[in-house]
Design a protein around this motif. Structure first.
Motif, PDB file in Angstrom:
ATOM      1  N   HIS A 119       0.852  -1.187   0.000  1.00 42.03           N
ATOM      2  CA  HIS A 119       0.000   0.000   0.000  1.00 42.03           C
ATOM      3  C   HIS A 119       0.889   1.238   0.000  1.00 42.03           C
ATOM      4  N   THR A 140       1.594   0.347  -5.618  1.00 39.98           N
ATOM      5  CA  THR A 140       0.866  -0.797  -5.082  1.00 39.98           C
ATOM      6  C   THR A 140       0.615  -1.843  -6.163  1.00 39.98           C
ATOM      7  N   THR A 188      -4.482   4.273   4.806  1.00 42.09           N
ATOM      8  CA  THR A 188      -5.273   4.492   3.601  1.00 42.09           C
ATOM      9  C   THR A 188      -6.674   4.970   3.981  1.00 42.09           C
ATOM     10  N   HIS A 207      -8.076  -8.341   3.735  1.00 42.05           N
ATOM     11  CA  HIS A 207      -7.269  -9.200   2.881  1.00 42.05           C
ATOM     12  C   HIS A 207      -7.272 -10.611   3.457  1.00 42.05           C
ATOM     13  N   ARG A 245      -9.037   0.510  -8.688  1.00 40.44           N
ATOM     14  CA  ARG A 245      -7.768   1.179  -8.403  1.00 40.44           C
ATOM     15  C   ARG A 245      -8.122   2.602  -7.999  1.00 40.44           C
ATOM     16  N   GLU A 301      -4.545   2.176  -3.809  1.00 38.21           N
ATOM     17  CA  GLU A 301      -5.218   0.899  -3.567  1.00 38.21           C
ATOM     18  C   GLU A 301      -5.397   0.278  -4.944  1.00 38.21           C
ATOM     19  N   ASN A 302      -5.058  -0.995  -5.095  1.00 39.79           N
ATOM     20  CA  ASN A 302      -5.113  -1.679  -6.382  1.00 39.79           C
ATOM     21  C   ASN A 302      -5.511  -3.120  -6.099  1.00 39.79           C
ATOM     22  N   GLU A 303      -6.824  -3.395  -6.156  1.00 36.28           N
ATOM     23  CA  GLU A 303      -7.309  -4.670  -5.634  1.00 36.28           C
ATOM     24  C   GLU A 303      -8.324  -5.354  -6.544  1.00 36.28           C
ATOM     25  N   CYS A 324     -11.329  -7.384  -5.693  1.00 37.54           N
ATOM     26  CA  CYS A 324     -12.016  -7.220  -4.412  1.00 37.54           C
ATOM     27  C   CYS A 324     -13.453  -7.753  -4.473  1.00 37.54           C
ATOM     28  N   TRP A 357     -13.887   2.897  -3.270  1.00 37.54           N
ATOM     29  CA  TRP A 357     -14.336   1.550  -3.633  1.00 37.54           C
ATOM     30  C   TRP A 357     -15.828   1.400  -3.365  1.00 37.54           C
TER      31      TRP A 357
END
Length: 189
Positions: free
Chosen positions: A19, A23, A51, A63, A99, A108-110, A112, A155
């Motif tokens: 993070h 990321t 974050t 996570h 993202r 943040e790059n998930e 999810c 998000w």
């Protein structure tokens, strides 16, 4: 768990190392907790989190541990962050990813996946994670997010329109097929 663009596991890394401004794509989850009245539990992230500190968001994100099924990670984090007893966990958006970049450059790059959770107990926020909670009628919350009236995490702002497309009653949303999860998220699904 680090993943490639197709959702395949490609390694692991400590949370603190994934993070920052560069990321890598990694696996996470989001959850929306509902009570019997269809109210959603909103949380305000602790102000010391690196974050989106102090930002209102959905009930809980987190996570999975390597090899941990996502629905177990959801329950584990809800117990830790909010002291909740969970009665059901249902996958609703298996392919969600996003993202987002904070003003300070943190990314943040998930991948999810999103879960609907039901509880009939009170929330007891862990101050290490959550500064405040608020139970809100889903329809009001969704309307305020979609119209831009509510300042919410990036998000959550992307997820809510997708969730409203599932129907107006969150307790009646269809569960998604776990086979639709990215391969890295299918452990124990």
């Amino acid at each position: 768990m680090l993943v490639d663009g197709e959702g395949n596991a490609i390694g692991t890394a400590p949370k603190k190392s994934v993070h920052g401004p560069d990321t890598p794509l990694h696996l996470a989850f989001s959850s929306y907790v509902f009570d019997d009245e269809g109210r959603v539990l909103l949380t305000r992230r602790a102000t010391h989190k690196p974050t989106w500190p102090g930002t209102w968001t959905n009930s809980c994100c987190g996570h999975p541990l390597p090899g941990e099924p996502l629905h177990h990670a959801v329950t584990r984090r809800l117990t830790y962050e909010l002291g909740l007893t969970v009665s059901s966990v249902d996958l609703v958006l298996p392919g969600f990813s996003y993202r987002a970049v904070m003003d300070n450059g943190t990314v943040e790059n998930e991948i999810c996946p999103v879960y609907r959770v039901h509880t009939d107990g009170p929330a007891t926020p862990n101050p290490d994670e959550v500064d405040a909670v608020n139970w809100v009628p889903w329809t009001r919350f969704a309307r305020e997010v979609v119209s831009g009236e509510m300042d919410i995490s990036p998000w959550c702002a992307e997820q809510v329109p997708l969730l409203t497309a599932l129907g107006s009653d969150p307790l009646s949303w269809p569960s998604a097929d776990p086979a639709a999860l990215p391969s890295a998220a299918r452990a124990g699904a």
